[in-house]
Design an enzyme around this catalytic site. Structure first.
Site, PDB file in Angstrom:
ATOM      1  N   CYS A  67       0.843  -1.210   0.000  1.00 29.15           N
ATOM      2  CA  CYS A  67       0.000   0.000   0.000  1.00 29.15           C
ATOM      3  C   CYS A  67       0.870   1.248   0.000  1.00 29.15           C
ATOM      4  O   CYS A  67       0.821   2.037  -0.927  1.00 29.15           O
ATOM      5  CB  CYS A  67      -0.939  -0.042   1.183  1.00 29.15           C
ATOM      6  SG  CYS A  67      -2.155  -1.349   0.955  1.00 29.15           S
ATOM      7  N   SER A  92      -3.289   3.130  -1.603  1.00 30.34           N
ATOM      8  CA  SER A  92      -4.559   2.757  -0.989  1.00 30.34           C
ATOM      9  C   SER A  92      -4.404   2.920   0.512  1.00 30.34           C
ATOM     10  O   SER A  92      -3.415   2.449   1.083  1.00 30.34           O
ATOM     11  CB  SER A  92      -4.846   1.287  -1.368  1.00 30.34           C
ATOM     12  OG  SER A  92      -5.951   0.787  -0.684  1.00 30.34           O
ATOM     13  N   CYS A  93      -5.351   3.607   1.141  1.00 25.72           N
ATOM     14  CA  CYS A  93      -5.156   3.924   2.565  1.00 25.72           C
ATOM     15  C   CYS A  93      -6.435   3.764   3.371  1.00 25.72           C
ATOM     16  O   CYS A  93      -7.433   4.453   3.132  1.00 25.72           O
ATOM     17  CB  CYS A  93      -4.630   5.356   2.679  1.00 25.72           C
ATOM     18  SG  CYS A  93      -4.298   5.837   4.359  1.00 25.72           S
ATOM     19  N   ASN A 106       0.824   4.304   9.171  1.00 30.17           N
ATOM     20  CA  ASN A 106       1.650   4.800   8.063  1.00 30.17           C
ATOM     21  C   ASN A 106       2.259   6.168   8.365  1.00 30.17           C
ATOM     22  O   ASN A 106       3.392   6.445   7.967  1.00 30.17           O
ATOM     23  CB  ASN A 106       0.834   4.836   6.769  1.00 30.17           C
ATOM     24  CG  ASN A 106       0.378   3.457   6.322  1.00 30.17           C
ATOM     25  OD1 ASN A 106      -0.773   3.264   5.924  1.00 30.17           O
ATOM     26  ND2 ASN A 106       1.248   2.464   6.389  1.00 30.17           N
ATOM     27  N   HIS A 163      -9.637   6.016   2.119  1.00 28.72           N
ATOM     28  CA  HIS A 163     -11.007   5.535   2.362  1.00 28.72           C
ATOM     29  C   HIS A 163     -11.298   5.180   3.820  1.00 28.72           C
ATOM     30  O   HIS A 163     -10.385   4.936   4.608  1.00 28.72           O
ATOM     31  CB  HIS A 163     -11.299   4.319   1.469  1.00 28.72           C
ATOM     32  CG  HIS A 163     -10.235   3.270   1.526  1.00 28.72           C
ATOM     33  ND1 HIS A 163      -9.224   3.177   0.588  1.00 28.72           N
ATOM     34  CD2 HIS A 163     -10.001   2.258   2.413  1.00 28.72           C
ATOM     35  CE1 HIS A 163      -8.446   2.152   0.882  1.00 28.72           C
ATOM     36  NE2 HIS A 163      -8.883   1.589   1.988  1.00 28.72           N
TER      37      HIS A 163
HETATM   38  O1  LIG Z   1       0.275   0.038   5.205  1.00 28.64           O
HETATM   39  C1  LIG Z   1      -0.915  -0.166   4.849  1.00 28.64           C
HETATM   40  C2  LIG Z   1      -1.312  -1.391   4.333  1.00 28.64           C
HETATM   41  C3  LIG Z   1      -2.607  -1.535   3.954  1.00 28.64           C
HETATM   42  N1  LIG Z   1      -3.502  -0.525   4.089  1.00 28.64           N
HETATM   43  C4  LIG Z   1      -4.909  -0.748   3.690  1.00 28.64           C
HETATM   44  C5  LIG Z   1      -5.470  -0.025   2.525  1.00 28.64           C
HETATM   45  C6  LIG Z   1      -6.620  -0.928   2.090  1.00 28.64           C
HETATM   46  O2  LIG Z   1      -7.747  -0.685   2.928  1.00 28.64           O
HETATM   47  C7  LIG Z   1      -6.079  -2.312   2.394  1.00 28.64           C
HETATM   48  C8  LIG Z   1      -5.456  -2.975   1.201  1.00 28.64           C
HETATM   49  O3  LIG Z   1      -6.445  -3.285   0.278  1.00 28.64           O
HETATM   50  P1  LIG Z   1      -6.216  -3.221  -1.313  1.00 28.64           P
HETATM   51  O4  LIG Z   1      -7.451  -3.898  -1.836  1.00 28.64           O
HETATM   52  O5  LIG Z   1      -4.985  -4.027  -1.600  1.00 28.64           O
HETATM   53  O6  LIG Z   1      -6.106  -1.795  -1.700  1.00 28.64           O
HETATM   54  O7  LIG Z   1      -5.090  -2.125   3.380  1.00 28.64           O
HETATM   55  C9  LIG Z   1      -3.110   0.674   4.639  1.00 28.64           C
HETATM   56  O8  LIG Z   1      -3.912   1.622   4.794  1.00 28.64           O
HETATM   57  N2  LIG Z   1      -1.827   0.826   4.982  1.00 28.64           N
END
Ligand SMILES: O=c1ccn([C@H]2C[C@H](O)[C@@H](COP(=O)(O)O)O2)c(=O)[nH]1
Ligand code: MHF
Length: 283
Positions: A160, A181-182, A191, A221
């Protein structure tokens, strides 16, 4: 902290609903967010409107820097965040590349420390960057990227926060981190801390002053099942002032990070926060 709350409020006010096939849970979503952290003045970006588990976030970063590929390795250094993606996601459980319990596959640090070259050798991106910075070199490509589309099917999740660019101006080091993606209630809490610590730590072991860390997010999101807690609880609270981070000054090299550093080499002072909130997690 204010910029975090502003982003949360923006998602609540302006977000659009987007279906998500991977998790089966809809997300209220905005596109493009820019955050920045003042590492020079040690304004540690820990969330204060709920209790934040910063040591787990730092342990997760240490695991990435060491090139870990197993949720068990992360657990052993005090971070449980990869248990679900390694062991509870059906797509990964049914993937023939999964090597058994806790395997995460070729994600994050595996790419950062052992990017596979066509000739069979591996490239250690992190060591290259650290070496150059230690010697005062910024070749305008001091980039570590975990994003390897050719190997997505070999890992449990696409990274991500996937790319980190270091820049040297005089004796001050900057970091620009990119996130595709967050998960703002859960992931961003970690993060933010990781961007800050990555810059502070790399500045320390390469002998530079830390400047600012810039954090660029594409899709930000809130999952549908997190929305009520965010809107009606967390966003009604007033933030406290930022705490400070103290990193053990004995950490002097990448080898130290690889061998003896633990999450307890990082201490926070002046942290005042509101009560914990347990947000649901979508696997
Ligand atoms: O360091 C991170 C790792 C993951 N995320 C979140 C963002 C998404 O909600 C999911 C990953 O889903 P995808 O379908 O692969 O986008 O995990 C995060 O915020 N920070
Ligand atoms: N949906 C989703 N959101 C994420 O943020 C996320 C993923 N998946 N998958 C990969 C990693 C794992 N991450 C995680 C996973 C769990 C927590 C979590 O449960 N945090 C709790 C408690 C932390 C603790 O006790 O150590 C929190 O309240 O912050 C945070 C980040 C971030 N990433």
């Amino acid at each position: 902290m204010k910029q975090y709350l502003k982003l949360c409020q923006r998602i609540v006010d302006e977000g659009q609903w987007v279906e998500n096939k991977r998790t089966g849970t809809r997300c209220l979503t905005v596109i493009n967010a820019d955050l920045e952290y003042d590492v020079a003045n040690n304004q540690f970006p820990m969330i204060t409107t709920r209790k934040s588990y910063y040591k787990a976030a730092i342990a997760e970063l240490l695991g990435y820097l060491r090139g870990y590929d197993s949720a068990g390795q992360f657990r052993d250094i005090g971070c449980k965040t990869w248990d679900a993606n390694a062991n509870d996601n059906n797509a990964w459980l049914n993937n023939p590349n999964r090597k058994g319990e806790d395997d995460m596959g070729r994600v994050y640090g595996v790419q950062g420390r052992g990017w596979q070259r066509p000739d069979g050798s591996t490239l250690d991106q992190l060591a290259k960057v650290i070496n150059n910075l230690k010697n005062g070199i910024d070749d305008r490509g001091e980039i570590i990227t975990f994003y390897n589309p050719g190997e997505f099917e070999l890992g449990c999740l696409r990274p991500c926060m996937h790319t980190h660019t270091f820049s040297l101006l005089g004796d001050t080091l900057y970091l620009t981190s990119y996130q595709r993606s967050c998960d703002v209630p859960l992931g961003l809490n970690f993060n933010q801390i990781q961007c800050f610590v990555l810059l502070a730590l790399v500045a320390q072991i390469t002998g530079h002053k830390a400047g600012k860390a810039y954090h660029k997010i594409a899709n930000a999101h809130i999952y549908e099942n997190q929305l009520e807690l965010m809107r009606d609880v967390q966003l009604t609270r007033q933030p406290f002032a930022s705490p400070q981070l103290k990193i053990n000054p004995k950490i002097k090299s990448l080898e130290d990070i690889e061998t003896w550093v633990t999450r307890d080499d990082f201490e926070v002072t002046g942290y005042q926060c509101h009560e914990a909130i347990q947000y649901p997690f979508s696997v």
